[in-house]
Enzyme design. Structure first.
Site, PDB file in Angstrom:
ATOM      1  N   GLY A  47      20.729  23.581  -7.567  1.00 35.72           N
ATOM      2  CA  GLY A  47      22.106  22.668  -8.046  1.00 35.72           C
ATOM      3  C   GLY A  47      22.201  22.896  -9.473  1.00 35.72           C
ATOM      4  O   GLY A  47      21.745  23.909 -10.116  1.00 35.72           O
ATOM      5  N   CYS A  79      15.553  28.134  -7.842  1.00 37.99           N
ATOM      6  CA  CYS A  79      16.649  28.061  -8.688  1.00 37.99           C
ATOM      7  C   CYS A  79      16.635  27.190  -9.791  1.00 37.99           C
ATOM      8  O   CYS A  79      15.713  26.944 -10.613  1.00 37.99           O
ATOM      9  CB  CYS A  79      18.265  28.199  -8.323  1.00 37.99           C
ATOM     10  SG  CYS A  79      19.491  28.709  -9.297  1.00 37.99           S
ATOM     11  N   ARG A 106      17.247  30.284 -18.151  1.00 36.20           N
ATOM     12  CA  ARG A 106      18.179  29.754 -17.306  1.00 36.20           C
ATOM     13  C   ARG A 106      19.190  30.648 -17.328  1.00 36.20           C
ATOM     14  O   ARG A 106      19.765  31.457 -18.385  1.00 36.20           O
ATOM     15  CB  ARG A 106      18.550  28.552 -18.153  1.00 36.20           C
ATOM     16  CG  ARG A 106      17.999  27.170 -17.334  1.00 36.20           C
ATOM     17  CD  ARG A 106      18.674  26.143 -18.278  1.00 36.20           C
ATOM     18  NE  ARG A 106      20.005  25.826 -17.377  1.00 36.20           N
ATOM     19  CZ  ARG A 106      21.095  25.090 -17.889  1.00 36.20           C
ATOM     20  NH1 ARG A 106      20.638  24.642 -19.044  1.00 36.20           N
ATOM     21  NH2 ARG A 106      22.022  24.732 -17.342  1.00 36.20           N
ATOM     22  N   ILE A 134      22.446  32.802  -7.531  1.00 36.03           N
ATOM     23  CA  ILE A 134      23.667  31.996  -8.192  1.00 36.03           C
ATOM     24  C   ILE A 134      23.458  31.706  -9.495  1.00 36.03           C
ATOM     25  O   ILE A 134      22.574  30.764  -9.523  1.00 36.03           O
ATOM     26  CB  ILE A 134      24.168  31.203  -7.057  1.00 36.03           C
ATOM     27  CG1 ILE A 134      24.526  31.710  -5.823  1.00 36.03           C
ATOM     28  CG2 ILE A 134      25.280  30.066  -7.558  1.00 36.03           C
ATOM     29  CD1 ILE A 134      24.836  30.757  -4.643  1.00 36.03           C
ATOM     30  N   HIS A 170      17.968  31.708  -3.373  1.00 37.99           N
ATOM     31  CA  HIS A 170      18.239  30.505  -2.365  1.00 37.99           C
ATOM     32  C   HIS A 170      18.099  30.719  -1.085  1.00 37.99           C
ATOM     33  O   HIS A 170      19.016  31.355  -0.410  1.00 37.99           O
ATOM     34  CB  HIS A 170      19.703  30.179  -2.454  1.00 37.99           C
ATOM     35  CG  HIS A 170      20.114  29.633  -3.913  1.00 37.99           C
ATOM     36  ND1 HIS A 170      19.879  28.398  -4.258  1.00 37.99           N
ATOM     37  CD2 HIS A 170      20.638  30.186  -4.987  1.00 37.99           C
ATOM     38  CE1 HIS A 170      20.226  28.111  -5.424  1.00 37.99           C
ATOM     39  NE2 HIS A 170      20.796  29.206  -5.925  1.00 37.99           N
ATOM     40  N   GLU A 172      17.538  28.908   1.224  1.00 38.16           N
ATOM     41  CA  GLU A 172      18.265  27.830   2.234  1.00 38.16           C
ATOM     42  C   GLU A 172      19.671  28.296   2.530  1.00 38.16           C
ATOM     43  O   GLU A 172      20.292  27.668   3.324  1.00 38.16           O
ATOM     44  CB  GLU A 172      18.123  26.630   1.482  1.00 38.16           C
ATOM     45  CG  GLU A 172      18.943  26.353   0.213  1.00 38.16           C
ATOM     46  CD  GLU A 172      18.529  27.085  -1.099  1.00 38.16           C
ATOM     47  OE1 GLU A 172      17.655  27.653  -0.927  1.00 38.16           O
ATOM     48  OE2 GLU A 172      19.290  26.567  -2.205  1.00 38.16           O
TER      49      GLU A 172
END
Lengths: 199, 295
Positions: A47, A79, A106, A134, A170, A172
């Site tokens: 997120g 992430c 980051r 991402i 990710h 997920e």
């Protein structure tokens, strides 16, 4: 059955919940710090790390998560979760939860146009993992006690230190649950250890 | 270890990371910083917020690239920008600048009244507006990686956003219980690509994230849209046209996360000052409605 919580302030919460349930374990959304007492392991999802940070501050998550960590309960950050778990961040930004001896950059791989998929070799997995990055971070300085699990273009993108697991990508977002299985194993091990101590 | 850029997973995944969050319209670096500090998951860089576009009239175009660049340099959260419907070159310019998401937006004056962009051609992901499932499915068919209900931008009036969110979700429910032999006729009625409708029927949901937009002016409005099933919210004029933008921004972020905690939302709403002045939709002449732009 284990109960695994997903920090539900913002981000890809549902995707993690689905993977936990598909693995046959119980999944809950953690929106209040006191819910940490109900769970055996915590996932900090992908997120926006700055958004999660503001909400964690405002709703008093910092100390309860530190206590959760000190109780040796497993934590998995993907992430944004990896950014929040780091002991240090590259640049001016202050580190947040400080759960792992890594320094994280980051958006290390760049903006959205640099986001990518790649087959990644991960320590402990026989076949490559389709990793989705991402606006992804990576880890730069790695402490001695940190086990490196995956490297992409010479940057560390998955790592483990005792009961904390992080990935810059990710898992997920894919149908592949092998990283989730790895985390579930960590949770099972932590419960066995805790039971041995109380005997 | 081949590196694949701009895949569907990567473009749609970016929107999945925004879920449960608030995307705020900003017109300069200062506003972008306020938005970031209040917990926005992204900012939309533009030259004027929708209510000012409405007031100014004339042709509304992509923002001056200097403003987009200024915002990109000011914050570390993702930056989105709007391009005109069907304006291939505006979209390519924004893509070349490295914006993280493009909104092919009815808030701007359409460049093409017949064709939307073929968004699957781009590496940068797109968000598009929709009023019903047919429009949603057409945009997905063109390659949109994220949707938002259109609502009626710049009005501070939630009624159209509610109408569109309810419409899309009730049509998804209807499609998901249809028999297979009814589906082609439904695709014809909706004007929806058959394959996409079939996927929606199979999974019971849209294949991309769907935010609410167009008229959200208060924390309660944001929570309402989440309650109705939005994945997150866009707030355009609602923040920087309010009396106290910092407080409004932070309260809307919190209300979006804790959208069923009504006591909290009540508390958040108490000392906000006044919201932006709204417009009654029935007072808008048909030509002033932005939601009919695009098809």
């Amino acid at each position: 059955m284990l109960t695994i919580g997903v920090l539900g302030l913002q981000g890809a919460v549902e995707e993690h919940l689905n993977q936990i349930k598909a693995a046959g374990e119980q999944a809950i959304i953690v929106k209040k710090p006191e819910q940490l007492e109900e769970i055996d392991g915590l996932i900090i999802p992908g997120g926006e790390s700055t958004t999660m940070r503001k909400l964690m501050d405002r709703y008093g998550f910092m100390e309860p998560i530190k206590t959760f960590f000190e109780d040796k309960k497993p934590i998995f950050g993907t992430c944004a979760g990896m950014v929040l778990a780091a002991n240090q961040l590259t640049g001016d930004e202050e580190a947040y939860l400080e759960l792992m001896d890594i320094s994280v950059k980051r958006n290390g791989f760049g903006r959205q146009r640099d986001s990518f998929e790649a087959d990644l070799s991960i320590k402990g997995l026989d076949e490559p993992f389709k990793a989705v990055f991402i606006r992804a971070p990576f880890a730069e300085d790695i402490g001695e006690d940190v086990e490196i699990l995956a490297v992409y273009e010479e940057n560390v993108v998955a790592a483990r230190q005792e009961h904390v697991l992080v990935s810059a990508f990710h898992p997920e977002l894919t149908g592949d649950d092998r990283i989730m299985q790895l985390f579930i194993q960590m949770v099972k091990t932590s419960i066995n250890k805790a039971e041995l101590k109380t005997c | 270890m081949e590196k694949l850029l701009g895949t569907d997973t990567v473009k749609r995944g970016m929107a999945q990371m925004q879920k449960g969050g608030v995307i705020m319209d900003v017109i300069n670096a200062e506003q972008a910083k306020i938005a970031e500090a209040s917990g926005a998951v992204a900012v939309m860089a533009l030259e004027r917020v929708p209510s000012d576009i409405r007031a100014a009239g004339g042709v509304a175009r992509m923002a001056d690239p200097r403003i987009v660049e200024e915002v990109m340099n000011a914050v570390s959260i993702p930056v989105m920008a709007k391009g005109r419907i069907g304006h291939i070159v505006e979209a390519r310019i924004l893509e070349s600048m490295g914006v993280d998401y493009i909104d092919e937006s009815e808030v701007l004056t359409p460049a093409d009244e017949e064709y939307h962009l073929l968004k699957s051609d781009f590496t940068v992901p797109f968000v598009c507006g929709c009023r019903d499932l047919g429009e949603a499915a057409r945009r997905i068919g063109e390659g949109a990686s994220m949707l938002r209900t259109k609502g009626e931008p710049g009005t501070g009036n939630i009624v159209e956003a509610v109408r569109h969110m309810r419409k899309v979700l009730s049509q998804i429910r209807k499609v998901s219980v249809m028999s297979d032999d009814e589906l082609m006729t439904e695709a014809k009625i909706l004007g929806a690509p058959y394959e996409i409708l079939r996927e929606i029927k199979r999974t019971g949901k849209l294949p991309v994230v769907n935010f609410a937009a167009g008229g959200i002016a208060t924390p309660a409005d944001a929570a309402l849209m989440m309650e109705l099933g939005a994945d997150g919210v866009f707030v355009g004029s609602g923040i920087f046209k309010s009396e106290n933008p910092e407080k409004f921004a932070s309260a809307i972020v919190q209300a979006t996360t804790y959208f069923t905690d009504y006591e909290l939302i009540g508390r958040l709403s108490k000392e906000l000052g006044s919201a932006m002045k709204g417009i009654d939709i029935s007072k808008l002449a048909p030509a002033e409605r932005m939601q009919e732009r695009g098809w």
